[in-house]
Design an enzyme around this catalytic site. Structure first.
Site, PDB file in Angstrom:
ATOM      1  N   GLY A   1      36.272  61.017  42.058  1.00 40.52           N
ATOM      2  CA  GLY A   1      37.655  60.689  41.727  1.00 40.52           C
ATOM      3  C   GLY A   1      38.076  59.347  42.317  1.00 40.52           C
ATOM      4  N   VAL A   2      39.339  58.999  42.066  1.00 43.06           N
ATOM      5  CA  VAL A   2      39.867  57.754  42.628  1.00 43.06           C
ATOM      6  C   VAL A   2      40.613  58.099  43.916  1.00 43.06           C
ATOM      7  CG1 VAL A   2      41.453  55.813  42.257  1.00 43.06           C
ATOM      8  CG2 VAL A   2      40.053  56.666  40.365  1.00 43.06           C
TER       9      VAL A   2
ATOM     10  N   HIS B   1      41.372  52.804  52.258  1.00 39.50           N
ATOM     11  CA  HIS B   1      42.505  52.719  51.341  1.00 39.50           C
ATOM     12  C   HIS B   1      43.778  52.419  52.142  1.00 39.50           C
ATOM     13  CE1 HIS B   1      44.725  53.446  47.680  1.00 39.50           C
ATOM     14  NE2 HIS B   1      45.579  54.149  48.388  1.00 39.50           N
TER      15      HIS B   1
ATOM     16  N   GLU C   1      43.473  48.927  59.453  1.00 38.88           N
ATOM     17  CA  GLU C   1      42.225  49.072  58.695  1.00 38.88           C
ATOM     18  C   GLU C   1      41.047  48.521  59.494  1.00 38.88           C
ATOM     19  OE1 GLU C   1      42.178  47.867  54.549  1.00 38.88           O
ATOM     20  OE2 GLU C   1      44.348  47.994  54.449  1.00 38.88           O
TER      21      GLU C   1
ATOM     22  N   GLY D   1      37.322  40.230  51.804  1.00 38.97           N
ATOM     23  CA  GLY D   1      36.296  40.674  52.751  1.00 38.97           C
ATOM     24  C   GLY D   1      36.734  40.732  54.201  1.00 38.97           C
ATOM     25  N   SER D   2      38.036  40.939  54.452  1.00 34.98           N
ATOM     26  CA  SER D   2      38.448  41.020  55.863  1.00 34.98           C
ATOM     27  C   SER D   2      37.940  42.306  56.507  1.00 34.98           C
ATOM     28  CB  SER D   2      39.965  40.882  56.013  1.00 34.98           C
ATOM     29  OG  SER D   2      40.623  42.015  55.520  1.00 34.98           O
TER      30      SER D   2
ATOM     31  N   LEU E   1      33.086  53.971  41.099  1.00 37.15           N
ATOM     32  CA  LEU E   1      31.654  54.287  41.055  1.00 37.15           C
ATOM     33  C   LEU E   1      31.406  55.423  40.074  1.00 37.15           C
ATOM     34  CD1 LEU E   1      30.706  54.278  44.855  1.00 37.15           C
ATOM     35  CD2 LEU E   1      31.066  52.340  43.316  1.00 37.15           C
TER      36      LEU E   1
END
Ligand code: GRF
Length: 209
Positions: free
Chosen positions: A149-150, A115, A180, A18-19, A99
């Site tokens: 999609g992924v 990502h 990120e 969870g950063s 999902l």
């Protein structure tokens, strides 16, 4: 999408540390930030992300997929919690499940993911290891909208990170993570300011109104 309206209500889905959630929570401390985290959902009871949410007084919900007959029903439970908290924008932050179409369509154009690579390079798991093994000189981080999609949805923001000769998966991951943590709040802010427009595969960022 606010233009001077109420803050955008963000629901975060996270499976672990969870950063990124923390970076988002920290960004929303600024009263001028146009979004608030209103619920955090995890598929893992022991996820540190749930503790981080609770520490900020944000509702933290564990949904165990084993309690549901199939993915569709599990996803419907997630949609139910998101709806209950009147979520406008869903942010995946280290959520380790794919999902299903029901969830993606319920929040079409309103789900983001982060990502740890410059997509479309190195989608899926262990992106930092994939980058090292491939031998690229530059990798990075991507925030994108989620489709079925992924790691395939339209790209919102990217940041590059040079790969150093001495890098290990850990050192590279750490430097990507720094990017990120600034990229995700920036993407959320753009969404909340109503400045993102999806045009096919491209996400156009409109100038400040
Ligand atoms: C991050 O590297 C993110 O890019 C990937 O999963 C990791 C989650 O880290 N999707 P954290 O749980 O936010 O610390």
């Amino acid at each position: 999408m606010t233009r001077g309206g109420p803050p955008v209500r963000v629901g975060v889905l996270a499976s672990g540390r969870g950063s990124n959630l923390q970076a988002i929570l920290d960004a929303t401390r600024d009263p001028d930030f146009p979004a608030r985290v209103v619920v955090v959902i995890s598929d893992r009871e022991e996820a540190r992300a749930l503790e981080r949410a609770a520490a900020r007084g944000v509702p933290a919900v564990h949904l165990n997929s084993k309690d549901y007959a199939d993915r569709d029903r599990y996803d419907r439970a997630i949609v139910g919690v998101l709806a209950e908290h009147r979520v406008d924008l869903v942010c995946l932050a280290g959520f380790m499940r794919i999902l299903g179409p029901g969830l993606v369509h319920a929040f079409a154009g309103r789900i983001m993911n982060i990502h740890p690579a410059l997509l479309p390079a190195f989608p899926g798991l262990a992106a930092q290891r994939q980058a090292l093994e491939y031998g690229v000189k530059i990798t990075g981080a991507t925030v994108h909208f989620v489709d079925e999609g992924v790691d395939t949805g339209p790209i919102i923001l990217q940041a590059g990170v040079p790969v150093r000769p001495e890098d290990t998966e850990e050192t590279l991951s750490e430097r990507i993570l720094v990017e990120e943590h600034s990229l995700y709040p920036r993407a959320i802010r753009l969404f909340a300011e109503g400045r993102l427009r999806i045009a096919g595969r491209r996400v156009l960022v409109e100038a400040t109104p």
